[in-house]
Design an enzyme around this catalytic site. Structure first.
Site, mmCIF file in Angstrom:
data_model
loop_
_atom_site.group_PDB
_atom_site.id
_atom_site.type_symbol
_atom_site.label_atom_id
_atom_site.label_comp_id
_atom_site.label_asym_id
_atom_site.label_seq_id
_atom_site.Cartn_x
_atom_site.Cartn_y
_atom_site.Cartn_z
ATOM 1 N N ASP A 113 75.506 63.260 -22.424
ATOM 2 C CA ASP A 113 74.357 63.715 -21.626
ATOM 3 C C ASP A 113 74.574 65.153 -21.159
ATOM 4 O O ASP A 113 73.647 65.965 -21.121
ATOM 5 C CB ASP A 113 74.147 62.793 -20.418
ATOM 6 C CG ASP A 113 73.891 61.353 -20.839
ATOM 7 O OD1 ASP A 113 73.235 61.149 -21.871
ATOM 8 O OD2 ASP A 113 74.370 60.427 -20.149
ATOM 9 N N HIS A 123 73.765 56.225 -17.748
ATOM 10 C CA HIS A 123 73.801 56.682 -19.139
ATOM 11 C C HIS A 123 72.681 56.048 -19.967
ATOM 12 O O HIS A 123 72.877 55.680 -21.115
ATOM 13 C CB HIS A 123 75.183 56.353 -19.728
ATOM 14 C CG HIS A 123 75.424 56.901 -21.107
ATOM 15 N ND1 HIS A 123 75.293 58.225 -21.421
ATOM 16 C CD2 HIS A 123 75.798 56.280 -22.254
ATOM 17 C CE1 HIS A 123 75.573 58.404 -22.708
ATOM 18 N NE2 HIS A 123 75.878 57.251 -23.233
#
Length: 338
Positions: free
Chosen positions: A169, A196
């Site tokens: 990310d 996530h």
């Protein structure tokens, strides 16, 4: 806790090492000068045998010794019964194992299958390398990590050894900021907090000098692009796969940071860990890795108005997914003969 860097070599295990993420991740870790021994483990039914991946990597002109380990799923053998040599005394275990979500499979099915896979591997770690840092790339990470921390707790071990790898990310957020601003990628460090998956992923563009320069009206779309970047890859691969190469790149970045920390050079990366910086028991934020693994979990810092509003949304989704993981683990234990 800075010590002089040593010539110490570390043992790294990659579980699921013959898979789509596992192969490039194994290659990148074999190329790290700090790695002395690399175990590549996978099931004997994997598309390429682990033995083949290890033999291929053994020809790299690097100092690491690469060994393969396999288990036949039909045998009913568990990693903790058969894989002592694979895990014994490892410093870092990376787990890109589990099944990808197939069309028509709902999240609870995926969770049940992957939780079982992760639990078998984490129990082997508990037995053979209880001091190792375990980096999990098993979906859904938001649910699997809390459950595996609980497994460690039940074994009387330190749940801080279990870490969810959310580095991808950060990698994506940094790259997208570079594309908009032209600032060098090495100078961009956008913290990504929360979890996530989907809306639980919260990039803090305001905390990076380059990110902070992006016009406010572009931020919501950029934020969404980071959340949905996995889908971008899935669509481009047209049903033939998901983010494997970028995930391996991010997993290796995480792995290298952990090894640098163990070697006396503390490094800070965002990661999803047991945490008390918010009212949730698990949360991703900046984490400093040192000689004992997770040394410091950093507070969130100052958030923009957009980020404050998004934090509420991220926490709401994450809270439910943490609970799902712990519930699914309870079901697994109550159904299992202990």
């Amino acid at each position: 806790s800075k010590m002089a860097p040593s010539d110490r070599k570390f043992k790294v295990c990659i579980c699921g090492g013959a898979g789509g993420i596992g192969q490039p991740l194994s290659m990148l870790m074999a190329m790290d000068d700090r790695v002395g021994e690399l175990s590549v483990y996978d099931l004997t039914v994997s598309a390429v045998p682990a033995e083949g991946v290890a033999t291929d990597l053994a020809h790299l002109n690097m100092g690491s010794r690469v060994r393969a380990f396999g288990l036949d799923p039909k045998s009913g053998d568990k990693p903790k019964d058969k894989l002592k040599e694979c895990f014994y005394d490892a410093d870092l275990v990376l787990i890109p194992a589990g099944v990808p979500r197939k069309p028509g499979m709902d999240r609870s099915d995926l969770l049940k299958i992957n939780l079982g896979i992760a639990k078998d591997l984490v129990e082997a770690c508990a037995k053979f390398c209880p001091g190792a840092i375990i980096g999990l790339i098993v979906n859904p990470v938001n649910s699997v990590v809390p459950a595996m921390c609980e497994v460690y707790r039940r074994h009387g071990l330190d749940p801080k050894k279990i870490v969810g790898i959310t580095t991808l990310d950060v990698v994506r957020a940094n790259k997208f900021v570079h594309e908009i601003t032209g600032v060098k990628t090495s100078d961009i460090h956008v913290p990504v907090i929360g979890g996530h998956a989907g809306a639980s992923i919260l990039p803090l563009f305001s905390q990076d000098p380059a990110g902070a320069k992006i016009p406010k009206e572009l931020i919501p779309d950029l934020d969404k692009r980071v959340q949905d970047a996995g889908t971008e890859v899935v669509n481009a691969k047209a049903g033939k796969g998901s983010a494997t190469l970028s995930m391996a790149y991010a997993g290796a970045m995480f792995g290298k940071a952990v090894l640098a920390g163990l070697d006396g050079e503390p490094r800070t990366e965002c990661a999803y860990v047991q945490s008390d910086i918010t009212d949730l028991p698990y949360f991703a934020s900046k984490v400093t890795f040192g000689p004992f693994g997770v040394e410091e979990i950093h507070p969130l810092g100052k958030l923009s108005e957009h980020e404050e509003a998004r934090l509420v949304e991220a926490k709401k989704q994450l809270k439910g997914e943490i609970e799902d993981g712990l519930k699914a683990l309870d079901a697994l234990y109550s159904g299992a003969k202990l």
